[in-house]
Scaffold this motif. Sequence first.
Motif, PDB file in Angstrom:
ATOM      1  N   ILE A 551      66.558   2.959  38.754  1.00 54.66           N
ATOM      2  CA  ILE A 551      67.126   3.773  38.653  1.00 54.66           C
ATOM      3  C   ILE A 551      66.784   5.670  39.279  1.00 54.66           C
ATOM      4  O   ILE A 551      68.217   6.198  39.561  1.00 54.66           O
ATOM      5  N   THR A 552      65.412   5.561  40.137  1.00 50.31           N
ATOM      6  CA  THR A 552      65.519   6.482  40.724  1.00 50.31           C
ATOM      7  C   THR A 552      67.006   6.922  42.133  1.00 50.31           C
ATOM      8  O   THR A 552      66.629   8.550  42.027  1.00 50.31           O
ATOM      9  N   SER A 710      58.275   6.186  45.905  1.00 51.36           N
ATOM     10  CA  SER A 710      57.732   6.374  47.156  1.00 51.36           C
ATOM     11  C   SER A 710      58.284   5.118  48.176  1.00 51.36           C
ATOM     12  O   SER A 710      57.974   5.544  49.158  1.00 51.36           O
ATOM     13  N   LEU A 711      59.611   4.732  47.518  1.00 49.77           N
ATOM     14  CA  LEU A 711      60.195   3.669  47.764  1.00 49.77           C
ATOM     15  C   LEU A 711      60.706   4.200  49.183  1.00 49.77           C
ATOM     16  O   LEU A 711      61.341   5.563  49.350  1.00 49.77           O
ATOM     17  N   ASN A 712      61.322   3.312  50.494  1.00 51.51           N
ATOM     18  CA  ASN A 712      61.659   3.997  51.788  1.00 51.51           C
ATOM     19  C   ASN A 712      62.983   4.279  50.992  1.00 51.51           C
ATOM     20  O   ASN A 712      63.382   5.465  52.145  1.00 51.51           O
ATOM     21  N   ALA A 713      63.895   3.983  50.385  1.00 48.88           N
ATOM     22  CA  ALA A 713      65.492   4.540  50.167  1.00 48.88           C
ATOM     23  C   ALA A 713      64.923   5.381  49.843  1.00 48.88           C
ATOM     24  O   ALA A 713      65.930   6.616  50.544  1.00 48.88           O
ATOM     25  N   ASN A 714      64.509   5.895  49.340  1.00 49.71           N
ATOM     26  CA  ASN A 714      64.616   7.598  48.559  1.00 49.71           C
ATOM     27  C   ASN A 714      63.598   8.147  49.550  1.00 49.71           C
ATOM     28  O   ASN A 714      64.064   9.680  48.957  1.00 49.71           O
ATOM     29  N   GLN A 715      62.055   7.617  50.060  1.00 49.58           N
ATOM     30  CA  GLN A 715      61.956   8.839  50.879  1.00 49.58           C
ATOM     31  C   GLN A 715      62.679   8.939  51.633  1.00 49.58           C
ATOM     32  O   GLN A 715      62.788  10.693  52.691  1.00 49.58           O
ATOM     33  N   PHE A 732      52.879   1.483  49.359  1.00 50.68           N
ATOM     34  CA  PHE A 732      52.267   1.524  48.193  1.00 50.68           C
ATOM     35  C   PHE A 732      52.634   1.049  47.055  1.00 50.68           C
ATOM     36  O   PHE A 732      52.009   0.481  45.994  1.00 50.68           O
ATOM     37  N   SER A 733      53.543   0.260  47.370  1.00 49.63           N
ATOM     38  CA  SER A 733      54.245  -0.781  46.033  1.00 49.63           C
ATOM     39  C   SER A 733      53.570  -1.833  45.634  1.00 49.63           C
ATOM     40  O   SER A 733      53.649  -2.304  44.674  1.00 49.63           O
ATOM     41  N   LEU A 763      59.592  -0.359  41.521  1.00 52.17           N
ATOM     42  CA  LEU A 763      58.966  -0.734  42.226  1.00 52.17           C
ATOM     43  C   LEU A 763      59.422  -2.255  42.994  1.00 52.17           C
ATOM     44  O   LEU A 763      59.461  -2.749  44.434  1.00 52.17           O
ATOM     45  N   GLY A 764      60.716  -2.934  42.298  1.00 51.38           N
ATOM     46  CA  GLY A 764      61.074  -3.955  43.195  1.00 51.38           C
ATOM     47  C   GLY A 764      60.374  -5.417  42.832  1.00 51.38           C
ATOM     48  O   GLY A 764      60.577  -6.182  43.385  1.00 51.38           O
TER      49      GLY A 764
END
Length: 766
Positions: A551-552, A710-715, A732-733, A763-764
């Motif tokens: 959801i993030t 922390s996920l790449n798409a959000n970062q 660090f997922s 985190l997938g």
Amino acid sequence: MSGQEEDSMEYVGDALSDDSVPFGEGVSGQGSVYMSDEEEDIFYVPERRPSLDLDSGTRPMETTDRYDVERARSPVHSYNSVISDGFYQCDEMDDDSDLPVTRVQLVRTESSSSFSSMDSDESEPKTKKTRCAEHKPEVPAALLRPELVKNPDEKRHPGLNVNFTVKAITKTLKKLGQEDLRTFNTMLWKRYPESFGAPPKSIDLVDLVDKLLERYDLEVALQITMDRLKHMDLKRLADYLTDLCKRNEVRYELRQTLLGKYGSVYEGCLTEGEPKPLDRVFNELFISDGGNAGPNIQHEVRKIDKLSTHRKKNIIACGQIFDLDTVEVKHLRSIVTNGIAGAGKSMAVQKFIVDWAEEREHQHIYFLFPLPFKELNAMLNQKFSLIQVIHTLYPETKVLPTFECDEGRVMFVCDGLDEYQKPLDFHRTETWCDSTEATDMHVLVTNLIKGNLLPSSLLWITSRPLTSSRLPPESVHQVLEVRGFTDEQKESYFRRRFEDPAQANKVIAHLTSCKTLHIMCHLPMFCWVVCGQFQRTFQEKGPDTALPKGITLMYTRLLLVHLRVRDSRCESKRSADDVRDFLMKLGKLAFTMLEKNETVIGKATWKGAGLDVAEAVTKSGLCIEFLIEQFVMYQERIQSFIHPTIQEYLAALYVFLTWRSTGKNLLEQARKLFGKEPDLLAVHRCAIETSLQSPEGNLDVFLRFLLGMSLNANQELLCKHFLPNKNTCPSFSEETAGIIKKKIKENHHPDRNGNLQCCLDELGFE
């Protein structure tokens, strides 16, 4: 039969074969026709007399001479042949004596009503009588009556149609008295006998208008009516009909302008991609009567006390706003519609405008003028009259000096009062009643709202609650609130957006399984974000792929939309540092309140955070102000975030950005329990532990957001917009997922395992 008789019969046969309209019942022998004395004189036929020999010394009267005579009434003549001979172009038309003189030749036939030679010898050849002694070249009848001449090169105005023409002529002639209407009928019959047949027997307005439109083109019918009214010295009434036509043309052109401006839409308040027709995008909204409902407090985990004193109100469809019955029964002039950012206020306004422009709704409104406050801001430094403002925004109206008329009401739609850049003072601003006199824009806006300018007009204002609560109560006749979508409307929206039923079903099932997403889809703007994300997923991975459960990313995109809207409301674009500073202050406020499990923002809290209420509530759209009734006669203003999950997201954003900018872990109290770990992993471990220790799961959704950032798409999105260092860092997922799985296996907090599983989804990981 003699040759002359055959010629005569051939002439009559030609008349009978003509396609023109017969003269009427009296002429055709189907009934008698009442005529006034004057009319009888027009059609007087002298009796036949034998030839007289007045004196034996004088010669008989020559039968070859021509005489001026009145034309005989024949039961078989046709109006087309009459017109071609120039009949009714001579002195019998006392009301049209200025017409040129033409000649009519009458051929005698063996009829009881025909003229014979004055000579007693019946065997003498028949002679033709000429009506006028002076010979002049014949002129086509249409040219002698210019109102019948239509320029073949001139295109008809598209606003001119049968429906309008019938209404316009009928409405004009209804203003005539009975005697004037009878005169109008008679003059019309005399002037255009080829079209109206028998003399008028009664005053039948409907039949009269029908005949006009049956016989003539729309333009000609209008011109004939104006011409006859002017001939009766009723110039003001002719001008009234002219004004009706002019207003109709302006109304049509205004409709086309509004359809071009509001008929298509970029969803989500963004001008990206291709615009879509409004009807393909618009979905019915949840609109209630009353404007103090407060925010939606539905939450997947937390139990939040009711924030408002909202009582159950009537649900109103968009088409019911300013409907004729409500306006007349309740005597409404002004309606204010509140709603938080992204709830669909502007979409409701757009639907209202398009329905009017396409003539589907609200036809009791004759002129509809949208006056968006965003466009009025561009006129703040100049003086305008209200009429000049309308002429500037809608140039097609410049031909009209005023817009008030008896055909319907004038309505103004003022969308986005919270965007207006000038403060409105309803107590000290001067009174202004002249819509043609120029003054400052804030004077016009204030007096339009108070009803001093065009008091008979209707006014619809949309705003966020903080701004609309400043309006004088006596100037607001009804308050509505747009609350977004109901559950049924959410489903309808996604079925409309995903044309493939299989994809629509998949999306709806996914949202139903993810409670937080389903709750937040009460906001149309959030629905647009979700649709965009899922459509990209289908395009990139195929229609059979599983939809992402996180959801993030959805909330990050929603935040960026809000910030872009906020920038559009400011006079100058804010720098990235200003935006980051604002978000850090608001996020710190959200985090502090979340630790205390608070949802209401007090005055002292605002001051402590260094934030301006108007900046957070009105401009950012991330907070809301509403009223609650503490006692019977006492109301209190309350501020909060537009939804509890927005508070949790901003709190997580504050923790993440603080770590990225300074390396500081705001959850360092929990960090003392663990050894040396990479910074981000330490932040995650501290957040997991703190969430499990919080009462009633108050930090559960906060934890999901923090891990998802922390996920790449959000970062990539966050770094691009809020950080000077644009590089992403390791997420660090996998390590974080290992910590969560271990917690689930240990089962020390069985009531939190469900949320820990949601963290793995974020985190997938399964």
